[in-house]
Design an enzyme around this catalytic site. Structure first.
Site, PDB file in Angstrom:
ATOM      1  N   HIS A   1      33.024  -8.365 -18.626  1.00  8.71           N
ATOM      2  CA  HIS A   1      33.402  -7.947 -19.977  1.00  8.71           C
ATOM      3  C   HIS A   1      33.941  -9.139 -20.769  1.00  8.71           C
ATOM      4  O   HIS A   1      34.977  -9.689 -20.427  1.00  8.71           O
ATOM      5  CB  HIS A   1      34.439  -6.824 -19.998  1.00  8.71           C
ATOM      6  CG  HIS A   1      34.307  -6.020 -21.239  1.00  8.71           C
ATOM      7  ND1 HIS A   1      33.571  -4.861 -21.310  1.00  8.71           N
ATOM      8  CD2 HIS A   1      34.748  -6.252 -22.491  1.00  8.71           C
ATOM      9  CE1 HIS A   1      33.595  -4.403 -22.541  1.00  8.71           C
ATOM     10  NE2 HIS A   1      34.289  -5.232 -23.273  1.00  8.71           N
TER      11      HIS A   1
ATOM     12  N   HIS B   1      21.925  -4.781 -24.730  1.00 11.81           N
ATOM     13  CA  HIS B   1      21.802  -5.105 -26.151  1.00 11.81           C
ATOM     14  C   HIS B   1      20.378  -5.443 -26.580  1.00 11.81           C
ATOM     15  O   HIS B   1      20.103  -5.520 -27.781  1.00 11.81           O
ATOM     16  CB  HIS B   1      22.832  -6.155 -26.545  1.00 11.81           C
ATOM     17  CG  HIS B   1      24.213  -5.587 -26.419  1.00 11.81           C
ATOM     18  ND1 HIS B   1      24.580  -4.427 -27.064  1.00 11.81           N
ATOM     19  CD2 HIS B   1      25.272  -5.949 -25.655  1.00 11.81           C
ATOM     20  CE1 HIS B   1      25.823  -4.118 -26.729  1.00 11.81           C
ATOM     21  NE2 HIS B   1      26.261  -5.019 -25.872  1.00 11.81           N
TER      22      HIS B   1
ATOM     23  N   GLU C   1      35.243  -3.840  -9.860  1.00  9.08           N
ATOM     24  CA  GLU C   1      34.858  -4.811 -10.889  1.00  9.08           C
ATOM     25  C   GLU C   1      36.046  -4.930 -11.831  1.00  9.08           C
ATOM     26  O   GLU C   1      36.471  -3.933 -12.426  1.00  9.08           O
ATOM     27  CB  GLU C   1      33.601  -4.367 -11.661  1.00  9.08           C
ATOM     28  CG  GLU C   1      33.268  -5.372 -12.775  1.00  9.08           C
ATOM     29  CD  GLU C   1      31.890  -5.199 -13.398  1.00  9.08           C
ATOM     30  OE1 GLU C   1      30.951  -4.833 -12.665  1.00  9.08           O
ATOM     31  OE2 GLU C   1      31.774  -5.453 -14.608  1.00  9.08           O
TER      32      GLU C   1
ATOM     33  N   THR D   1      33.023  -0.588 -23.642  1.00 10.72           N
ATOM     34  CA  THR D   1      34.019  -0.088 -22.688  1.00 10.72           C
ATOM     35  C   THR D   1      35.367  -0.781 -22.925  1.00 10.72           C
ATOM     36  O   THR D   1      35.454  -1.997 -22.864  1.00 10.72           O
ATOM     37  CB  THR D   1      33.538  -0.354 -21.239  1.00 10.72           C
ATOM     38  OG1 THR D   1      32.159  -0.030 -21.169  1.00 10.72           O
ATOM     39  CG2 THR D   1      34.307   0.474 -20.248  1.00 10.72           C
TER      40      THR D   1
ATOM     41  N   ASN E   1      23.441  -8.137 -18.001  1.00  6.38           N
ATOM     42  CA  ASN E   1      23.464  -6.832 -18.673  1.00  6.38           C
ATOM     43  C   ASN E   1      22.512  -6.877 -19.875  1.00  6.38           C
ATOM     44  O   ASN E   1      22.699  -7.683 -20.788  1.00  6.38           O
ATOM     45  CB  ASN E   1      24.910  -6.541 -19.113  1.00  6.38           C
ATOM     46  CG  ASN E   1      25.041  -5.179 -19.739  1.00  6.38           C
ATOM     47  OD1 ASN E   1      24.204  -4.793 -20.552  1.00  6.38           O
ATOM     48  ND2 ASN E   1      26.080  -4.447 -19.391  1.00  6.38           N
TER      49      ASN E   1
ATOM     50  N   ARG F   1      23.160   5.424 -26.632  1.00  5.92           N
ATOM     51  CA  ARG F   1      23.076   4.591 -27.838  1.00  5.92           C
ATOM     52  C   ARG F   1      22.211   3.349 -27.629  1.00  5.92           C
ATOM     53  O   ARG F   1      21.739   2.756 -28.575  1.00  5.92           O
ATOM     54  CB  ARG F   1      24.473   4.178 -28.312  1.00  5.92           C
ATOM     55  CG  ARG F   1      25.178   3.245 -27.378  1.00  5.92           C
ATOM     56  CD  ARG F   1      26.484   2.767 -27.976  1.00  5.92           C
ATOM     57  NE  ARG F   1      27.466   3.833 -28.077  1.00  5.92           N
ATOM     58  CZ  ARG F   1      28.782   3.620 -28.108  1.00  5.92           C
ATOM     59  NH1 ARG F   1      29.243   2.383 -28.063  1.00  5.92           N
ATOM     60  NH2 ARG F   1      29.623   4.610 -28.173  1.00  5.92           N
TER      61      ARG F   1
ATOM     62  N   HIS G   1      23.925   0.119 -18.780  1.00  5.83           N
ATOM     63  CA  HIS G   1      24.885   1.224 -18.927  1.00  5.83           C
ATOM     64  C   HIS G   1      24.151   2.400 -19.569  1.00  5.83           C
ATOM     65  O   HIS G   1      23.802   2.345 -20.755  1.00  5.83           O
ATOM     66  CB  HIS G   1      26.047   0.755 -19.809  1.00  5.83           C
ATOM     67  CG  HIS G   1      27.182   1.722 -19.888  1.00  5.83           C
ATOM     68  ND1 HIS G   1      28.375   1.400 -20.486  1.00  5.83           N
ATOM     69  CD2 HIS G   1      27.321   2.995 -19.460  1.00  5.83           C
ATOM     70  CE1 HIS G   1      29.196   2.449 -20.425  1.00  5.83           C
ATOM     71  NE2 HIS G   1      28.570   3.428 -19.815  1.00  5.83           N
TER      72      HIS G   1
ATOM     73  N   ARG H   1      24.688   5.270 -21.225  1.00  5.20           N
ATOM     74  CA  ARG H   1      25.826   5.959 -21.855  1.00  5.20           C
ATOM     75  C   ARG H   1      25.489   7.408 -22.136  1.00  5.20           C
ATOM     76  O   ARG H   1      24.327   7.770 -22.327  1.00  5.20           O
ATOM     77  CB  ARG H   1      26.220   5.249 -23.161  1.00  5.20           C
ATOM     78  CG  ARG H   1      26.798   3.860 -22.946  1.00  5.20           C
ATOM     79  CD  ARG H   1      27.343   3.312 -24.255  1.00  5.20           C
ATOM     80  NE  ARG H   1      28.580   3.957 -24.600  1.00  5.20           N
ATOM     81  CZ  ARG H   1      29.800   3.423 -24.441  1.00  5.20           C
ATOM     82  NH1 ARG H   1      29.936   2.213 -23.965  1.00  5.20           N
ATOM     83  NH2 ARG H   1      30.872   4.095 -24.766  1.00  5.20           N
TER      84      ARG H   1
HETATM   85  N1  PXP Z   1      30.806  -4.854 -16.901  1.00  7.10           N
HETATM   86  C1  PXP Z   1      31.058  -3.621 -17.416  1.00  7.10           C
HETATM   87  C2  PXP Z   1      31.592  -2.578 -16.490  1.00  7.10           C
HETATM   88  C3  PXP Z   1      30.784  -3.316 -18.763  1.00  7.10           C
HETATM   89  O1  PXP Z   1      31.047  -2.084 -19.246  1.00  7.10           O
HETATM   90  C4  PXP Z   1      30.225  -4.317 -19.580  1.00  7.10           C
HETATM   91  C5  PXP Z   1      29.884  -3.982 -20.997  1.00  7.10           C
HETATM   92  O2  PXP Z   1      28.827  -3.053 -20.994  1.00  7.10           O
HETATM   93  C6  PXP Z   1      29.971  -5.576 -19.006  1.00  7.10           C
HETATM   94  C7  PXP Z   1      30.290  -5.818 -17.686  1.00  7.10           C
HETATM   95  C8  PXP Z   1      29.360  -6.683 -19.809  1.00  7.10           C
HETATM   96  O3  PXP Z   1      30.211  -7.039 -20.852  1.00  7.10           O
HETATM   97  P1  PXP Z   1      29.733  -8.044 -21.966  1.00  7.10           P
HETATM   98  O4  PXP Z   1      28.573  -7.427 -22.687  1.00  7.10           O
HETATM   99  O5  PXP Z   1      30.938  -8.226 -22.832  1.00  7.10           O
HETATM  100  O6  PXP Z   1      29.313  -9.320 -21.264  1.00  7.10           O
END
Ligand code: PXP
Length: 249
Positions: free
Chosen positions: A193, A12, A153, A103, A9, A51, A45, A47
């Site tokens: 997550h 960030h 998921e 989330t 992901n 953001r 994501h 959003r």
């Molecule tokens: N999966 C989903 C559905 C999420 O919303 C997120 C956070 O955007 C992640 C995975 C990744 O989470 P993390 O950034 O805490 O690794």
């Protein structure tokens, strides 16, 4: 032994860019570097408040990606229209609240089954494989299956945030049991997550886990070690955990 995949992901990277309103660091570059380091897919994501990731980011990543784009998205009409036009390889439907930092919980598929099913149908029609982001609970898994989504998921936040070893073991047990249930219902099982270099191995060892989507810990580590090392190390830990678990079977 079933394979296990890493979705990186990159949201960030965009968070850092947007903090200054510059055009760097570019999440498009991050997607390419993560792929070269072994990411099996790129997760972003889009959003509602934009953001971090923007429409431009997902459009270019969709065009240039060599693996697969997994678009995290709310079931909002505007976002759904963008997703249908984009036709990402995968989409993960998530709940979204403007005030949240990230989330916070899973979708309530039981309460919103028909709305979620309609979104799954629209995305499936353009060839997008949907997953539903849910807490590891039986009713949610069963409702997810009824929507026709091919994947769930599991939200691993409660596992990741557990303070005591006892709580952590309990949350891991739920993930493991619900992964087995989802698998028995024909659903593919992803998770994500709060997963990091210290807590990912136990989740990767669950035999039904197909893909782990990980962002914050990888991008955080990349500040010090570079994104290439951060992705490679995460993937190595996952693959080693899966291999060791399969030897015990
Ligand atoms: N999966 C989903 C559905 C999420 O919303 C997120 C956070 O955007 C992640 C995975 C990744 O989470 P993390 O950034 O805490 O690794």
């Amino acid at each position: 032994m079933r394979p296990i995949y890493l979705g990186v992901n990159i949201d960030h990277v965009a968070t850092v860019r947007n903090a200054r309103g510059t055009d760097y660091p570019d999440p498009v570059t991050a997607a390419a570097v993560a792929e070269l380091a072994g990411a099996d897919s790129i997760t972003t994501h889009l959003r509602e408040d934009r953001r971090h990731i923007t429409d431009r980011d997902v459009r270019i990543i969709r065009e240039t990606i060599k693996t697969a784009l997994n678009l995290e998205m709310s079931v909002n009409d505007d976002i759904l229209a963008i997703a249908v036009a984009l036709a990402p390889h995968k989409a993960c439907l998530v709940p979204e609240r403007r005030e949240e930092i990230t989330t916070e919980g899973g979708l309530n598929v039981v309460a919103e089954e028909s709305r979620i099913k309609a979104a799954v149908d629209k995305l499936s029609a353009v060839g997008t494989a949907c997953s539903l982001f849910i807490d590891p609970e039986r009713e949610q898994v069963e409702a997810a299956q009824r929507t026709g989504a091919p994947f769930v998921e599991f939200h691993t936040g409660r596992y990741a945030n557990a303070k005591s070893e006892q709580d952590k073991a309990r949350e891991l047990g739920k993930l493991s049991q619900m992964a087995a249930l989802a698998d028995s219902l024909g659903l593919g099982v992803n998770s994500g997550h709060g997963l990091n270099y210290q807590n990912v191995a136990q989740v990767a060892a669950i035999p039904q886990m197909h893909e782990l989507n990980i962002g914050h810990s990888i991008i955080g580590r990349a500040i010090f070690t570079g994104l290439d090392e951060a992705v490679r190390t995460m993937k190595e830990i996952m693959l080693r955990a899966r291999a060791q678990a399969s030897l015990k079977d």
